[in-house]
Design a protein around this motif. Structure first.
Motif, short mmCIF file in Angstrom:
data_model
loop_
_atom_site.label_atom_id
_atom_site.label_comp_id
_atom_site.label_asym_id
_atom_site.label_seq_id
_atom_site.Cartn_x
_atom_site.Cartn_y
_atom_site.Cartn_z
N LYS A 6 -2.90 -10.45 6.28
CA LYS A 6 -4.18 -9.97 6.87
C LYS A 6 -4.74 -10.88 7.70
CE LYS A 6 -8.73 -8.59 4.98
NZ LYS A 6 -9.82 -8.41 3.86
N ARG A 7 -4.03 -12.04 7.67
CA ARG A 7 -4.71 -13.11 8.67
C ARG A 7 -4.02 -12.79 10.10
NH1 ARG A 7 -4.54 -17.08 4.94
NH2 ARG A 7 -2.66 -18.38 5.55
N CYS A 8 -2.82 -12.30 10.12
CA CYS A 8 -2.23 -11.83 11.26
C CYS A 8 -2.51 -10.73 11.69
CB CYS A 8 -0.63 -11.82 10.85
SG CYS A 8 0.14 -13.42 10.36
N GLY A 9 -3.52 -10.04 11.20
CA GLY A 9 -3.79 -8.29 11.42
C GLY A 9 -2.92 -7.47 11.13
N ILE A 10 -2.29 -7.73 10.02
CA ILE A 10 -1.39 -6.79 9.54
C ILE A 10 -1.67 -6.21 7.94
CG2 ILE A 10 1.12 -6.36 8.81
CD1 ILE A 10 1.69 -8.90 10.93
N SER A 11 -1.55 -4.98 7.90
CA SER A 11 -2.28 -4.54 6.68
C SER A 11 -1.30 -4.59 5.55
CB SER A 11 -2.62 -2.97 6.84
OG SER A 11 -2.79 -2.71 5.37
N GLY A 12 -1.01 -5.12 4.50
CA GLY A 12 -0.01 -4.90 3.53
C GLY A 12 -0.60 -4.78 2.18
N VAL A 13 0.01 -4.12 1.35
CA VAL A 13 -0.84 -3.87 -0.08
C VAL A 13 -0.12 -3.71 -1.24
CG1 VAL A 13 -2.72 -2.21 0.78
CG2 VAL A 13 -0.53 -1.09 0.24
N ARG A 14 -0.57 -4.16 -2.34
CA ARG A 14 -0.11 -4.01 -3.67
C ARG A 14 -0.02 -2.59 -3.89
NH1 ARG A 14 -0.85 -8.66 -7.22
NH2 ARG A 14 1.27 -7.81 -8.03
N GLN A 15 0.70 -1.80 -4.29
CA GLN A 15 0.59 -0.34 -4.26
C GLN A 15 1.26 0.12 -5.46
OE1 GLN A 15 -0.25 2.41 -1.05
NE2 GLN A 15 1.96 2.74 -1.28
N TYR A 16 0.90 0.91 -6.32
CA TYR A 16 1.52 1.51 -7.51
C TYR A 16 1.57 0.46 -8.53
CZ TYR A 16 2.97 5.05 -3.89
OH TYR A 16 2.78 5.85 -2.97
N ARG A 17 1.42 0.90 -9.77
CA ARG A 17 1.70 0.09 -10.89
C ARG A 17 2.55 0.71 -12.12
NH1 ARG A 17 -2.89 -2.56 -12.52
NH2 ARG A 17 -3.80 -2.67 -10.63
N THR A 18 2.56 0.02 -13.00
CA THR A 18 3.41 0.76 -14.45
C THR A 18 2.14 1.68 -14.92
OG1 THR A 18 4.53 -1.21 -14.92
CG2 THR A 18 4.34 0.24 -16.95
N LEU A 19 2.37 2.77 -15.12
CA LEU A 19 1.51 3.84 -15.22
C LEU A 19 0.69 3.84 -16.54
CD1 LEU A 19 3.56 6.94 -14.16
CD2 LEU A 19 1.47 6.21 -13.00
N SER A 20 1.15 2.90 -17.58
CA SER A 20 0.44 2.75 -18.79
C SER A 20 -0.54 1.79 -18.46
CB SER A 20 1.34 2.30 -19.94
OG SER A 20 2.15 1.33 -19.43
N GLU A 21 -0.72 1.18 -17.46
CA GLU A 21 -1.81 0.11 -17.01
C GLU A 21 -2.98 0.86 -16.73
OE1 GLU A 21 -0.91 -2.80 -14.09
OE2 GLU A 21 0.69 -3.65 -15.43
N HIS A 22 -3.16 2.03 -16.29
CA HIS A 22 -4.13 2.81 -16.06
C HIS A 22 -4.88 3.33 -17.38
CE1 HIS A 22 -3.18 3.51 -11.65
NE2 HIS A 22 -1.77 3.77 -12.11
N PRO A 23 -6.08 3.08 -17.53
CA PRO A 23 -6.81 3.48 -18.91
C PRO A 23 -6.29 4.73 -19.39
CG PRO A 23 -8.30 2.11 -17.39
CD PRO A 23 -6.93 2.32 -16.54
N PRO A 24 -6.42 5.96 -18.46
CA PRO A 24 -6.08 7.06 -19.21
C PRO A 24 -4.80 7.27 -19.85
CG PRO A 24 -7.10 7.33 -17.00
CD PRO A 24 -6.75 6.08 -17.19
N TYR A 25 -4.12 6.35 -19.41
CA TYR A 25 -2.53 6.44 -19.96
C TYR A 25 -2.14 5.04 -20.75
CZ TYR A 25 -2.31 10.15 -16.55
OH TYR A 25 -2.79 11.22 -15.89
N ALA A 26 -3.21 4.28 -21.10
CA ALA A 26 -2.98 3.30 -22.13
C ALA A 26 -2.28 3.52 -23.29
CB ALA A 26 -4.33 2.52 -22.44
N ASN A 27 -2.31 4.83 -23.80
CA ASN A 27 -1.62 5.13 -25.02
C ASN A 27 -0.16 5.40 -24.88
OD1 ASN A 27 -2.08 7.44 -23.12
ND2 ASN A 27 -1.79 9.10 -25.03
N LEU A 28 0.21 5.23 -23.55
CA LEU A 28 1.78 5.35 -23.22
C LEU A 28 2.57 4.08 -23.18
CD1 LEU A 28 1.65 8.21 -20.62
CD2 LEU A 28 1.95 8.44 -22.91
N SER A 29 1.82 3.09 -23.78
CA SER A 29 2.52 1.69 -23.72
C SER A 29 3.37 1.65 -25.13
CB SER A 29 1.92 0.62 -23.29
OG SER A 29 0.63 0.91 -24.16
N ASP A 30 4.07 2.51 -25.43
CA ASP A 30 4.66 2.59 -27.05
C ASP A 30 5.80 1.68 -27.01
OD1 ASP A 30 5.80 4.40 -25.07
OD2 ASP A 30 6.80 5.57 -26.81
#
Ligand SMILES: Cc1ncc(COP(=O)(O)O)c(C=O)c1O
Length: 365
Positions: free
Chosen positions: A294-318
């Motif tokens: 970002k300081r260099c004017g370049i966009s970079g992102v942390r994108q996507y995650r383990t799907l069970s981290e999303h609250p609607p899919y918390a039940n999938l962390s079996d």
């Protein structure tokens, strides 16, 4: 504002002329140009049939409906990735269960899939992660065939990719593509389904148009559907890009060649001649890297995650999904739009190498 944004699309002025011509023709609804785009996509992928629709997410939902999957049916999906895939299925009331990924490809691991199939499993959805079309997919397709399970191939990011001469999207019972902004061909929004089954083609064609192919002529419907049709303005935009797809891929290759030459195994790669859709690196310090970029004017992102981290899919962390968690923790997505030039790639690599953040070698992840 970033000097180098995450995803800037790239078009030639002639594309706008095509769209303008389409509007001026007065033919702006679903019509002959939509049919031509579908026909050309099917021919490009060497598939028998193609149905166009409003988005990749809708295409995935339609695929599940056409395959006869019902609310409560269990479907296996990769544990890591964009929410669109799992949402498209859960939205219909299907019960997704997660399968860990292969850490080096980002795709559903065939080995983990075998362990997760139960007598309740009614289908599998494989995501061609960032365009990946290779051994993982071949093996998943073999497993599905042996178990008589339908396979939805989410090739949203994989148009143009091939393995053993076979196009992405044609390994599954139904394959889908997306035409959202980051994709190699974009109509702003849009999606497509491809299949070799005449029965599925018919079902899909009915589903997107009120449940009956002839209702406008007969004034009668024999099934229930909705309106998920494409239109000729978007199709004109898509068609001109499909005609120029080699040129578009060549642009991507030139930029990726810079990353590959300078970063070697430290940049994510996929099999075959076409580079991945995204530019991905792994670092133990992803936050610091994103901040530095970002300081260099370049966009970079942390994108996507383990799907069970999303609250609607918390039940999938079996169970634990170590490979998905690894990607969640360490992957950084760099600029990847088609507007990127080779000089931009050089600047990005320079920033990566001066960031002080160690980059991991993907072979040894
Ligand atoms: C793997 C994957 N599947 C599905 C989708 C959904 O496509 P759309 O954005 O066209 O709905 C995307 C979009 O980014 C995707 O990357």
């Amino acid at each position: 504002m970033y000097n180098i944004p995450l995803c800037e699309p790239w078009f030639e002025p002639s594309y706008a002329e095509k769209v303008r011509g389409q509007i001026l023709s007065g033919q702006i609804g679903p019509g002959p140009v939509t049919m031509e785009f579908a026909r050309r996509l099917a021919a490009f992928a060497k598939a028998k049939y193609c149905v166009l629709t409003t988005s990749g997410t809708v295409a995935l939902s339609l695929a599940a409906l056409a395959l006869g999957l019902k609310p409560g049916d269990e479907i296996l999906v990769p544990a890591y990735g964009v929410v669109s895939t799992i949402n498209a299925l859960a939205f219909l009331g299907l019960k997704p269960r997660l399968v860990d990924i292969d850490q080096t490809t980002g795709c559903m691991s065939p080995h983990e899939l075998e362990k997760r199939i139960t007598p309740q499993t009614r289908g599998v959805c494989f995501v061609n992660f960032s365009g990946y079309t290779g051994q993982n997919l071949v093996q998943v397709a073999q497993i599905c065939r042996a178990r008589h399970l339908p396979l939805i191939e989410d090739a949203a990011c994989a148009l143009g990719h091939k393995f053993w001469g076979k196009s992405a999207g044609t390994f599954g019972t139904i394959g889908i593509y997306s035409f959202s902004v980051p994709k190699i061909i974009t109509c702003g929004q849009g999606g497509a389904l491809i299949t070799n089954s005449a029965t599925l083609f018919r079902k899909l064609s009915q589903l997107i148009d009120q449940g009956d192919l002839n209702w406008r002529r007969t004034n009668l419907i024999h099934g229930i559907g909705s309106n998920f049709r494409f239109n000729d303005i978007l199709a004109a935009f898509g068609l001109v890009q499909l005609g120029a797809i080699d040129k578009r891929i060549t642009r991507k290759k030139a930029v990726f060649a810079v990353f590959k030459k300078m970063l070697k195994r430290k940049i994510f790669q996929v099999p075959g001649a076409v580079p991945p859709l995204h530019q991905i690196v792994f670092t133990p310090k992803p936050h610091s890297l994103v901040k530095y970029l970002k300081r260099c004017g370049i966009s970079g992102v942390r994108q996507y995650r383990t799907l069970s981290e999303h609250p609607p899919y918390a039940n999938l962390s079996d169970r634990k999904f170590p490979a998905a968690d690894f990607w969640t923790r360490y992957a950084v997505y760099l600029p990847f739009g088609l507007a990127l030039e080779t000089q931009d790639a050089q600047k990005i690599v320079k920033a990566l190498l001066t960031s002080g953040c160690k980059l991991l070698d993907i072979e040894n992840l």
